[in-house]
Design a protein around this motif. Structure first.
Motif: not given
Length: 216
Positions: A177-184
């Motif tokens: 999630g973090l690598r996708a640039g999403m709030r995780t």
């Protein structure tokens, strides 16, 4: 933080409480092939990891796994899961709150579709809400911690990654999630979530807390 435009949920341990029986099965099966682990070790090293990657890691740690181990363990796992797994407490109320706010949601799991057909399919009302928005890493080049799965779900739903929130209970999933640039948000209802906050995720202690954390 502003409301997300899409929420992507992991499946095992986030929608359905399927982690305990599957991890216990995994521990017992690996022991048959020479790798003895405690449940704490299985939880720390293998939870949320794609089965093909589990096989690679187990072999590197000394397990003498046969070539067909991944297929065989899935067969055993499916039989166990057919006995039933409960929903995570509060998940239906959380989806109700997302519906009321007009925020769509999807599922992104390292598990195969056949597994989710069993675990989610045992809860028809929930399964019906999710149909058409369930994504498996088995349809991607790589599973979590690679971000491809979450990015694929966001692209299908037409939402930019920065406007998405991911809910996952594993280090592999939170990393994706973090690598996708999403709030995780790292879901850990049984602990303080330090293994998830250590990599940058926010701790979600109970599913009923999610609506307020998302500013619904």
């Amino acid at each position: 933080m502003k409301q997300p435009k899409l929420v992507i949920f992991d499946c095992d341990g986030v929608l359905v409480d399927s982690e305990p029986p599957t991890l216990a099965l995994l521990r017992d099966d690996l022991e048959l092939y020479g790798l003895t682990l405690t449940m704490a070790q299985v939880d720390e090293d293998y939870m949320g990891v794609a089965m093909v990657d589990i096989a690679k890691k187990a072999r590197a740690n000394g397990a003498d796994l046969p070539d067909d181990w991944v297929a065989a363990i899935y067969t055993k796992m499916f039989e166990r899961l057919k006995q039933g797994v409960p929903l995570i407490a509060g998940i239906e109320r959380t989806l109700d709150a997302l519906d009321a706010a007009g925020i769509p949601y999807a599922v992104g799991s390292n598990g195969p579709m056949a597994k989710m057909d069993i675990t989610l399919g045992a809860h028809p009302a929930l399964f019906d809400r999710l149909k058409g928005r369930i994504f498996s890493a088995h349809d991607c080049k790589a599973g979590k911690p690679d971000p491809e799965l979450f990015l694929k779900a966001a692209a299908f739903m037409g939402i930019e990654p920065k406007d998405c929130a991911v809910i996952d209970d594993s280090v592999a999933g939170a990393t994706a999630g973090l690598r996708a640039g999403m709030r995780t948000l790292g879901f850990d209802p049984n602990g303080d979530g330090t293994h998830l906050t250590a990599i940058g995720a926010e701790h979600l202690a109970h599913m009923d807390d999610l609506p307020s954390m998302l500013k619904l």
